[in-house]
Design a protein around this motif. Structure first.
Motif, PDB file in Angstrom:
ATOM      1  N   ASN A 108      55.669  46.187  52.781  1.00  0.00           N
ATOM      2  CA  ASN A 108      56.892  46.982  52.790  1.00  0.00           C
ATOM      3  C   ASN A 108      56.839  47.910  51.605  1.00  0.00           C
ATOM      4  O   ASN A 108      56.838  47.472  50.467  1.00  0.00           O
ATOM      5  CB  ASN A 108      58.117  46.077  52.675  1.00  0.00           C
ATOM      6  N   SER A 110      58.840  50.781  49.961  1.00  0.00           N
ATOM      7  CA  SER A 110      60.032  51.610  50.019  1.00  0.00           C
ATOM      8  C   SER A 110      59.979  52.646  48.916  1.00  0.00           C
ATOM      9  O   SER A 110      59.819  52.321  47.749  1.00  0.00           O
ATOM     10  CB  SER A 110      61.272  50.745  49.854  1.00  0.00           C
ATOM     11  N   GLY A 113      63.866  52.795  47.277  1.00  0.00           N
ATOM     12  CA  GLY A 113      64.576  51.604  46.817  1.00  0.00           C
ATOM     13  C   GLY A 113      65.176  50.741  47.910  1.00  0.00           C
ATOM     14  O   GLY A 113      65.631  49.651  47.635  1.00  0.00           O
ATOM     15  N   VAL A 114      65.233  51.199  49.146  1.00  0.00           N
ATOM     16  CA  VAL A 114      65.729  50.337  50.215  1.00  0.00           C
ATOM     17  C   VAL A 114      64.727  50.324  51.364  1.00  0.00           C
ATOM     18  O   VAL A 114      63.981  51.270  51.554  1.00  0.00           O
ATOM     19  CB  VAL A 114      67.106  50.783  50.762  1.00  0.00           C
ATOM     20  N   PHE A 115      64.754  49.212  52.094  1.00  0.00           N
ATOM     21  CA  PHE A 115      63.880  49.120  53.257  1.00  0.00           C
ATOM     22  C   PHE A 115      64.584  49.740  54.446  1.00  0.00           C
ATOM     23  O   PHE A 115      65.550  49.194  54.964  1.00  0.00           O
ATOM     24  CB  PHE A 115      63.543  47.664  53.554  1.00  0.00           C
ATOM     25  N   LYS A 116      64.129  50.880  54.862  1.00  0.00           N
ATOM     26  CA  LYS A 116      64.701  51.539  56.030  1.00  0.00           C
ATOM     27  C   LYS A 116      63.672  52.522  56.569  1.00  0.00           C
ATOM     28  O   LYS A 116      62.713  52.842  55.885  1.00  0.00           O
ATOM     29  CB  LYS A 116      65.997  52.255  55.644  1.00  0.00           C
ATOM     30  N   THR A 133      61.446  48.271  58.281  1.00  0.00           N
ATOM     31  CA  THR A 133      61.330  47.601  56.989  1.00  0.00           C
ATOM     32  C   THR A 133      60.315  48.321  56.117  1.00  0.00           C
ATOM     33  O   THR A 133      59.598  47.701  55.335  1.00  0.00           O
ATOM     34  CB  THR A 133      60.928  46.126  57.119  1.00  0.00           C
TER      35      THR A 133
ATOM     36  N   GLU B 327      72.766  53.768  58.533  1.00  0.00           N
ATOM     37  CA  GLU B 327      71.886  54.622  59.325  1.00  0.00           C
ATOM     38  C   GLU B 327      72.563  55.104  60.607  1.00  0.00           C
ATOM     39  O   GLU B 327      72.581  56.280  60.909  1.00  0.00           O
ATOM     40  CB  GLU B 327      70.598  53.872  59.693  1.00  0.00           C
ATOM     41  N   ASP B 386      68.524  43.438  47.400  1.00  0.00           N
ATOM     42  CA  ASP B 386      68.583  44.794  46.841  1.00  0.00           C
ATOM     43  C   ASP B 386      68.050  45.847  47.793  1.00  0.00           C
ATOM     44  O   ASP B 386      68.602  46.930  47.902  1.00  0.00           O
ATOM     45  CB  ASP B 386      67.787  44.868  45.537  1.00  0.00           C
ATOM     46  N   LYS B 387      66.941  45.526  48.460  1.00  0.00           N
ATOM     47  CA  LYS B 387      66.284  46.578  49.234  1.00  0.00           C
ATOM     48  C   LYS B 387      66.623  46.539  50.709  1.00  0.00           C
ATOM     49  O   LYS B 387      66.702  47.565  51.351  1.00  0.00           O
ATOM     50  CB  LYS B 387      64.773  46.496  49.036  1.00  0.00           C
ATOM     51  N   PHE B 388      66.775  45.332  51.271  1.00  0.00           N
ATOM     52  CA  PHE B 388      67.094  45.279  52.698  1.00  0.00           C
ATOM     53  C   PHE B 388      68.603  45.378  52.911  1.00  0.00           C
ATOM     54  O   PHE B 388      69.077  46.175  53.705  1.00  0.00           O
ATOM     55  CB  PHE B 388      66.545  43.996  53.315  1.00  0.00           C
ATOM     56  N   ARG B 390      70.596  46.402  50.612  1.00  0.00           N
ATOM     57  CA  ARG B 390      71.004  47.510  49.739  1.00  0.00           C
ATOM     58  C   ARG B 390      72.024  47.084  48.701  1.00  0.00           C
ATOM     59  O   ARG B 390      72.975  47.803  48.380  1.00  0.00           O
ATOM     60  CB  ARG B 390      71.548  48.674  50.567  1.00  0.00           C
TER      61      ARG B 390
END
Lengths: 356, 655
Positions: A108, A110, A113-116, A133, B327, B386-388, B390
């Protein structure tokens, strides 16, 4: 040893080459196969070559190198990209060569800073963007294609081995043997294939390794797919059996095994060959469909179906996921179809028939 | 291959068609109601009462103890908003069509249950979700008598079933008979109602008392929360209960009914409000249950349901994943920016579902405490949060977060720390790393476990944890199962490590179900407290860690026997410390809020929702504003704007 082809085969090959669309598709698929075979050298988070304190390392196919090997303070796998960036920033003597796409299909990554899902970006070397992810889509597609193609090839080989053996035996021996097997096959082939795969695969213990589970999935799919081939082989063998050369071989005293595989099989090969590409298409479609439904390869194995599933769930927010996975599937299936058409045409005894 | 696909698809298609046809012709399930074979349970009921005279008592009002202090909770604030209007149809969706309209028995415990039971049915007294005290509902008044472990109730004489029949003491007597009957095929109910209560007394048609066998703090919780069963409706209770009542709507003391013609099998189900509902003007029920109809369409695919919401086909949508919130419906979304739809974050204060990793301590390696501690430190929840998520979620710290004083105040879950993980693994013999970086011990065992989950939506979290765990030399093989298979696996204790959550509730955490050795093994220990070498694993219990620890057992026994609140809380804290030491549960994350979005014509009270809320629609506080709907629709055509409506309601935020 030289492989000598008989003039008939040479002629067929010449005709195949002459059908440009199919021939180039064939070359392209071969190229894809070769490239994906060496996927680790093209798309990987491990460096191709590391020069550290005058010593050279080639981490791609070796054991993992803990960070301590390169002066880092952690014992897990070296984070090559980060290390490379630091070396470059420090103007260090050490250097490394990263693959074209420096991501593995599992990590993963990113950027923000976020998984998207992030859109394709050449600057970050995510050429097809990332999935939900933050895994690199190109990497997942590439490794996914490799698994799908290898799976399909293996599927085809096993299905044909079983299909040919049983089909030929049915046609050759005929009589009660033929009758019994036909009924068995009729019953067997009425079991809904997809559901059986789903049911069987859902009870397989998960303690097995991923490779073993893929193997079992292959086995289960073969178990419910070999029957269709037997029909063609049976009728073809029936036809050939009555020919003079078979009678001649029998008089000479050839064994049944020899007659089937040495005399009859080469003569029915043309039927067989024309089916091959379509079997491959079927296998790729099935494995993709199973993955899409969530019953295929265990996560996080990269797969086309899993990407398609993500893509359809994020149609509006991340269209690049569905575009790249759908595009890839279309390209692969179209190429194989072109090959199939060309093979069929070049093996057709009536030269001027056109399949279009 | 083509013909094969057709071969396998065609029978399915025909099968589905046949099913649909039969469903259409049998929409209201009347086929099961043939009158001549209908059993009559009255004699069986009477015999049951006679056989259990200790449990079912019949007395006169003169027998009521003197000096009872009656309560009714009328001092508590209203729940509904005075601005609420009646009328309109609220459209929402179901993931799947309910399998039955029964509220008890096989298949009854599905997600649809909320719409016919949990959200909709008043009990004797209901807990005020903001104040934590009880307000009168089916009982007009009640009196709690801790000395004899009894609560006395004066039933509201206005209360009727939705078919008009008055609700009387007989329906409460019948409730115990019903729940303890083998006909309902519901062992949990049989057991609960057979063991947790010791008496019900009828003084007259509208006065009853109920008693529990053992004294415990706030014992009234388990009594005032009861809701009666319509005796007249279940007159035909018998061995064919499951089929006979499969598609018959049970009369309710609540505001909504389901009419036979509103059951469209496989497609939708509609609830209709009773115009003359007995409680419509009562203090705590007025201005709630506002919409005339609640239409629930079946939309099986989550992504499709969201598109239906965006089209205005459904009025409200919960946005509890970061993907949906950031999103799919970002603040910059056109409909949000034009004020047609709102976005709301509502902080709640409730016991938190136990999302985390449940290790099966009956499995090799996982029976080693050092391995379990190492796994704790190898899981990077911070990264996930934090990342998934947020940063919107919080780390869960104990196995019972959100229980107020009963939650341990200072205990913190172990954090991601590769060094600590590696040293813990080393203590259990895993010192070398194999070719792929995974630890191996001297016997050549790899440090590798299956991490399974019944939650498809959280599969991504597990792959993140997996990738991070590799750094500590731990391999997690991720297995995402469908819900049924996943829960079955944990119930049968076949998992290594399961990512799952148990729903929690009530005033105090429960420990016996999940952590007592009685639920792990048959006779886990010998009389002297040593491990019984012949013990067998016990399946189908909530102790999915197979946790059997003599000291924890003693603590749980003390906890269950606690009479005062102080003792109970102190024991709960000790238990949490013991569970931390045992290290078989890895606390995951806590979602401290509910996020949702609704169209502008759906209105909510000023506070938006109540403190103890699980779903925004749970309290039925919303109403539909017809003029706002017309206004919005015409504005959408004209492209006009309203003020942007993005709100954070943090009145009940837990710091």
């Amino acid at each position: 040893m030289m492989i000598t082809l008989n003039p008939q085969t040479q002629k067929k090959l010449r005709r195949f080459k002459a059908i440009k669309r199919g021939y180039y598709s064939f070359l392209l698929i071969c190229l894809i196969l070769v490239l994906t075979t060496f996927a680790e050298l093209l798309i990987n988070s491990r460096a191709l070559l590391v020069s550290y304190e005058g010593e050279w390392f080639f981490p791609t196919y070796t054991q993992y190198h803990p960070g301590t090997d390169f002066g880092e303070d952690y014992a897990y796998e070296t984070r090559y990209r980060a290390l490379n960036a630091r070396w470059q920033a420090e103007g260090s003597e050490n250097w490394m060569l990263m693959p074209l796409v420096p991501y593995s299909p599992y990590e993963n990554d990113s950027a923000n800073g976020v998984f998207k899902p992030t859109a394709p970006s050449a600057a970050q070397q995510h050429y097809l963007g990332t999935d939900s992810t933050s895994r690199d889509i190109l990497a997942r597609l590439f490794y996914g294609i490799r698994i799908a193609l290898l799976f399909a090839l293996a599927f085809m080989v096993v299905v044909y081995l079983i299909g040919i053996s049983i089909g030929c035996a049915m046609g050759f021996f005929g009589g009660v043997f033929d009758l019994v097997f036909q009924r068995l096959i009729e019953i067997w082939s009425n079991i809904p294939f997809l559901y059986m795969v789903i049911i069987v695969f859902s009870v397989i213990p998960n303690t097995l390794s991923i490779a073993a589970r893929i193997g079992i999935l292959l086995l289960v799919m073969v178990l419910f797919s070999w029957t269709s081939m037997t029909y063609y082989m049976r009728t073809e063998t029936y036809k050939e059996k009555a020919r003079d050369y078979v009678a001649a071989a029998r008089i000479i005293g050839a064994s049944n095994f020899r007659i089937i595989f040495k005399h009859i099989l080469p003569n029915v090969l043309s039927t067989l060959v024309t089916f091959m590409p379509f079997t491959i298409i079927g296998a790729i479609s099935s494995i993709t469909a199973l993955d899409y439904l969530g019953f295929g390869l265990p996560p996080p194995t990269p797969s086309l179906g899993e990407l398609l599933k993500q893509g359809t769930a994020t149609l509006r927010t991340a269209p690049w996921i569905v575009m790249s996975s759908f595009g890839t599937l279309v390209v692969i299936l179209t190429l194989v179809t072109f090959i199939g058409e060309a093979v069929r045409e070049s093996f057709d005894p009536k030269k001027f028939t056109v399949y279009r | 291959m083509k013909t094969r696909v057709l071969q396998s698809v065609l029978p399915v298609f025909l099968g589905v068609a046949a099913l649909l046809l039969s469903a259409c012709s049998n929409d209201n399930g009347k086929a099961t109601e043939s009158a001549e074979s209908a059993p009559d349970v009255t004699a069986e009921m009477q015999a049951f009462y006679d056989d259990n005279p200790e449990f079912f008592s019949f007395k006169t009002p003169a027998d009521l103890p003197a000096g009872l202090v009656w309560e009714n909770g009328q001092h508590l604030p209203d729940l509904g908003s005075p601005e609420a209007k009646k009328g309109g149809t609220f459209s929402y969706y179901l993931n799947d069509f309910p399998r039955t309209l029964r509220r008890v028995g096989p298949d009854a415990n599905g997600p649809f249950r909320g719409w016919i039971n949990d959200f909709m049915i008043p009990s004797l007294a209901n807990r005020h979700p903001n104040e934590g005290e009880y307000y009168s509902a089916l009982a007009a008044e009640w009196s709690i008598s801790p000395e004899d472990r009894t609560v006395y109730f004066k039933l509201d004489q206005a209360a009727t079933w939705s078919d008009g029949v008055p609700i009387t003491a007989d329906d409460y007597m019948f409730m115990f008979f019903f729940y303890r009957s083998p006909h309902i095929v519901a062992p949990w109910y049989n057991n609960w109602y057979g063991t947790q209560y010791s008496n019900i007394t009828k003084y007259d048609d509208y006065t009853i008392s109920m008693t529990i066998p053992k004294s415990k703090p706030h014992f009234e919780d388990s009594l005032v929360g009861l809701s009666p069963i319509p005796k007249h409706f279940f007159k035909e209770l018998g061995v064919d209960y499951v089929d006979r009542y499969q598609w018959r709507f049970v009369p309710t003391p609540g505001a909504y009914i389901i009419r036979d013609e509103d059951i469209k099998k496989g497609r939708s189900i509609t609830l209709t409000r009773l115009d003359n509902w007995w409680a419509k003007d009562k203090k705590f029920f007025r201005n709630r249950f506002n919409v005339d109809k609640i239409r629930l369409n079946v939309i099986r695919d989550a992504a499709k349901a969201f598109e239906a919401y965006k089209r205005g086909d459904i009025d409200l949508f919960r946005l509890n994943t970061p993907e949906l919130w950031y999103e799919k419906l970002p603040d910059s979304d056109e409909d949000v920016q034009k004020g047609y739809i709102s976005k709301d974050t509502f902080y709640t204060d409730i016991p938190r579902p136990t999302y985390g990793l449940w290790m099966n301590t009956n499995k090799p390696l996982l029976d080693n405490k050092n391995v379990r501690v190492g796994i704790h430190h190898a899981l990077n929840w911070t990264l996930v949060i934090d990342k998934f998520f947020r940063g919107d979620f919080r780390r869960m710290q104990t196995s019972a977060d959100g229980f107020g004083p009963a939650t341990h105040p200072t205990l913190k879950a172990r954090t991601f720390d590769i060094d600590k993980a590696v040293s813990a693994f080393a203590k259990s013999g895993f010192t070398e790393r194999g070719a792929d970086g995974i630890l191996v011990n001297a016997q050549g065992d790899r440090l590798s476990f299956t991490l399974s989950t019944p939650y498809g939506r959280y599969g991504d979290i597990l792959t993140i944890l997996k990738e991070e765990a590799i750094k500590a030399g731990l391999e997690l093989r991720v297995e995402v199962l469908d819900a049924t298979a996943g829960f079955k696996k944990a119930n049968e204790k076949k998992h290594d490590i399961q990512f799952t959550a148990l729903n929690v509730g009530g005033r105090y955490p429960r420990y016996w179900e999940t952590y007592h050795s009685d639920n792990a093994y048959d006779q886990a220990f010998l009389a002297d407290g040593s491990i019984n070498p012949e013990r067998k694993i016990k399946v189908q219990t909530n102790n999915i860690e197979a946790l059997a620890d003599w000291d924890i057992d003693q603590l749980i026994n003390r906890y269950r026997a606690a009479v005062t609140e102080e003792e109970l809380v102190a024991t709960a804290h000790k238990l949490e410390e013991a569970l931390y030491e045992h290290a078989s549960f890895v606390p995951g994350f806590v979602q401290g809020y509910e996020r949702s979005s609704h169209w502008r014509w759906l209105k909510f009270p000023d506070d938006f929702d109540v403190k103890e809320s699980h779903y925004v629609y749970e309290g039925q506080l919303f109403w539909l504003d017809d003029s706002a709907k017309k206004e919005t629709k015409s504005a959408m055509k004209a492209g006009e704007k309203f003020p942007v409506n993005i709100n954070v309601h943090d009145k009940y935020k837990v710091q």
